[in-house]
Design a protein around this motif. Structure first.
Motif: not given
Length: 775
Positions: A711-715, A728-730, A755-756, A766-767
């Motif tokens: 259910t991830i909408a944005t990250m 690295f950024i994704a 992680l957001e 947030t993790k």
């Protein structure tokens, strides 16, 4: 009664002698009968030519006749500016220059033409015709710059310099053929009329005669309006002026008072000759000559040394009266070797010039040596006067028969006893004559035509004749006609014979017929062809559509380029001639319709697959599905004719869109597409999983470090090395780290991440943590 050609060998006599009396009326001294035939009897239907004798010759004596050449309707007054020496006597052309337009009046063909001209120096109106070089010479006035134009048109070119001249307004312009240069006589300025003469040498204006204070030879004034045959002698006629030329003296020692706006000039009433060899004047008629009664248009017939004076007015000593003077149509002539002065005469002609309306537009007269006539040109028409019987055109002879015919001889075919009368008019002479033609008639019983829807008909010429002869050789009263065509019979009563005809038209029966189609149905916009099956020879087929009374085609077939709606065509069949009943047939061209769209539903939904199902559609031959918004359609997973389509390999909670349409036998029958949306099941809810180890060794297993969640909408994922350096950024869940940093493999070891996440339900997470990279 219809026209018949009569055979009258048994009875027809023409009397060419004039022995029998006949009604005749003559309105002139010519009382001789001029119809050649005498009263006579003929058989009915005979064509008779009535002929007339030529009239007795009559010489046209002086004073001659008038004939109009150009009518007032052919003349535009705004472009009418003629001059005494603007006439080309070789080609019989009269020129006018004004309003930047050159107009040519062809007095041989009686035509009016605008001559093309460019490079106009200005709206100039003074000009002469240079008959030596066949060109027009034009300038503003007086002693101004002069310009030339070829007579047939072209470009105005300056040929001589001049000056702005305020002393020579209205000067008489002429052409000197001896020196081949233009000249002017007289003119007005500073309340003075001059008697000087200037000619332009091509470089400048040069004085040929001075302007003395007192001038008696000639008195100052008058207009040069004519010349002799070679142009070496010019003629000065009458006009305003006096011995001093002053408008302010108020006295007329010579001539009669002629009032102007600011004073008095004198009406000189004289005639002088100017010799261009010496520039000397010779008096022909003295000043104030009583025979000059009108100030009109003067012409000189140099072939017979005689002057003609046309029209004119009588100026007075009252200025207001001079503004409203009336012109006349009087005519005068003068032969210096025979006459003491001008004498009035009355010319003949049905179109003699009327009195001209009072106007500021010029009118002049010219001698035409080719036509041996005198031209009088006016804004309301141009006339020719023929002074001699040997050159004058013969008067028109007009014939008027009682039948309305206007020819000399006529052909008549009387149907009853008739008297024919003719009136002959020659100038003012009127004569009448007549002839009586008595009819001895025969009539058959035939009609002009017989029209039947039948295969034959009987023709009857009628009883009571002594003999019958049909064109097929039959000699009976009746015959049977079995073919279309003209049937001719000749009957006789023993005295007269008459030939009569009838046209027989037998109609053809029209057969029933059917209409064929190249295509039973078509897609909208497609073509089709319709045709008559087994068309009948001699029958015409016309095609109609509802609401249009006019036939859209007349043929045995009809080509339709584009059919957009169901259309019914009615065909009417008629034989020629249309004597029998017509037949008709109908046919409809059907435009194919879209079939119904399927009713699509999603069922059997799992976490990684969805099956779509739809009902069978009537007239459908199969179905197509698309998962890319209808860009590409393929067969369903159950086959072209299947009723289900399954989509596998989906992620949990993934939305899938499918477009389904039914396919008909023809492309245009395909249904509209039906869009159906479904979402896979989500057994894991909103949980997020980040692995604690990954092995980027290229074995295809766990080679990418990814974030997992349904259910991830944005990250936003950021990876650091053990020293806190950002590697690295994704921001895309599907894109993970492959263990490469700046093109190099990162070493095995421990790495950390931050992680957001924002879920589809709108919650935020947030993790942070660490993982091992193992090689």
């Amino acid at each position: 009664m219809k026209k018949r050609n009569v055979l009258f060998a048994l009875f027809m006599v023409f009397f060419l002698a004039m022995s029998q009396p006949c009604l005749h009326a003559s309105y002139t001294a010519d009382t001789t009968r001029f119809i050649i035939q005498s009263d006579t009897s003929i058989c009915k239907g005979v064509s008779v030519q009535l002929q007339l004798r030529d009239p007795l010759p009559k010489d046209t004596l002086l004073p001659g006749v008038w004939k109009q050449l150009i009518t007032g309707n052919q003349i535009n007054p705004a472009l009418f500016n003629i001059r005494p020496f603007g006439y080309d006597k070789v080609n019989q052309y009269l020129y006018s220059i004004i309003n930047r337009t050159v107009t040519r009046y062809d007095l041989k063909k009686n035509e009016v033409t605008i001559i093309p001209a460019t490079n106009w120096p200005g709206d100039y109106s003074e000009f002469v015709y240079d008959f030596t070089n066949n060109r027009l010479i034009c300038w503003r006035s007086g002693r101004d710059n002069i310009y030339a134009l070829p007579a047939n048109g072209g470009t105005w070119t300056q040929i001589g310099a001049g000056v702005t001249d305020n002393e020579c307004y209205g000067a008489s312009a002429y052409w000197n053929p001896l020196l081949q240069q233009t000249g002017i006589y007289g003119g007005y300025g500073s309340a003075q009329v001059k008697s000087w003469i200037f000619e332009h040498s091509g470089t400048a204006w040069q004085m040929k005669k001075n302007n003395p204070a007192i001038d008696m030879v000639p008195p100052k004034g008058g207009n040069i309006v004519a010349g002799n045959k070679d142009g070496s002698k010019l003629y000065l006629f009458s006009g305003q002026g006096n011995y001093s030329g002053s408008e302010l003296t108020g006295a007329c020692a010579l001539g009669s008072p002629w009032a102007t706006a600011t004073g008095i000039f004198c009406w000189l009433k004289d005639l002088w000759e100017l010799d261009l060899n010496t520039y000397q004047f010779r008096n022909i008629l003295p000043v104030n000559d009583p025979s000059i009664q009108y100030e009109g248009a003067l012409a000189y017939d140099y072939d017979k040394s005689r002057f003609f004076l046309f029209g004119g007015f009588q100026p007075t000593g009252d200025y207001i009266s001079n503004l409203f003077l009336n012109n006349t149509n009087k005519t005068f002539r003068f032969n210096p070797s025979k006459d003491a002065g001008f004498t009035e005469f009355q010319a003949e002609g049905t179109l003699s010039p009327p009195a001209m309306a009072r106007t500021s537009l010029p009118n002049y007269a010219y001698y035409d040596e080719i036509g041996k006539r005198v031209i009088w040109a006016r804004f309301d028409g141009i006339w020719a006067y023929y002074p001699d019987s040997s050159t004058a055109p013969k008067p028109d002879t007009v014939y008027r028969w009682s039948t309305g015919a206007t020819t000399k001889n006529i052909t008549v075919e009387p149907t009853q006893t008739t008297r024919y009368t003719v009136t002959r008019t020659i100038g003012t002479d009127i004569s009448k004559d007549s002839i009586l033609i008595t009819i001895n008639s025969l009539n058959t019983a035939l009609t002009d035509s017989v029209k039947l829807c039948a295969d034959s008909t009987q023709l009857d010429a009628g009883a009571g004749f002594s003999s019958y002869l049909w064109n097929d050789g039959t000699q009976t009263q009746t015959i049977w006609a079995k073919q279309n065509g003209r049937y001719i019979v000749t009957v006789s009563d023993g005295t007269c014979s008459v030939k009569d005809t009838t046209e027989v038209l037998l109609g053809r029966v029209v057969d029933d017929f059917t209409i064929g189609l190249a295509k039973d149905s078509v897609c909208s916009g497609e073509s089709d062809s319709l045709f008559i099956q087994s068309p009948q020879t001699g029958v015409t087929y016309k095609w109609y559509v509802p609401g249009n009374p006019n036939a859209v085609a007349t043929a045995e077939y009809l080509k339709l380029a584009s059919v957009v709606s169901d259309t019914t065509f009615m065909v009417s069949a008629n034989a020629s001639p249309a004597l029998c009943a017509a037949k008709a047939a109908n046919i409809t061209v059907i435009v194919r319709k879209k079939i119904a769209a399927p009713d699509v539903q999603a069922d059997n939904i799992t976490g990684n697959s969805v099956r779509f199902r739809w009902n069978a559609v009537a007239n459908a031959v199969g179905y197509k599905q698309s998962t890319d918004s209808g860009l590409v359609y393929n067969d369903p997973s159950s086959g072209f004719q299947g009723l289900t389509h399954s989509v596998n390999g989906l992620n949990p909670n993934q939305t899938i869109k499918v477009w389904i349409k039914a396919i008909g036998r023809n492309a245009c029958e395909a249904s509209d597409s039906v869009k159906t949306v479904a979402t896979t099941l989500n057994p894991f809810g909103d949980g997020i999983y980040v692995p604690n180890v990954f092995t980027p060794n290229g074995d295809g297993v766990n080679d990418i470090f990814l974030v997992y969640g349904n259910t991830i909408a944005t990250m936003r994922l950021v990876i650091y090395n053990q020293w806190g350096q950002e590697l690295f950024i994704a921001t895309d869940q599907q894109k993970g780290w492959d263990g490469i940093y700046k093109g190099n493999q990162s070493p095995a070891g421990r790495y950390s991440y931050a992680l957001e996440v924002k879920t589809q339900s709108g919650s935020k997470l947030t993790k942070a943590g660490s993982f091992n990279l193992i090689r």
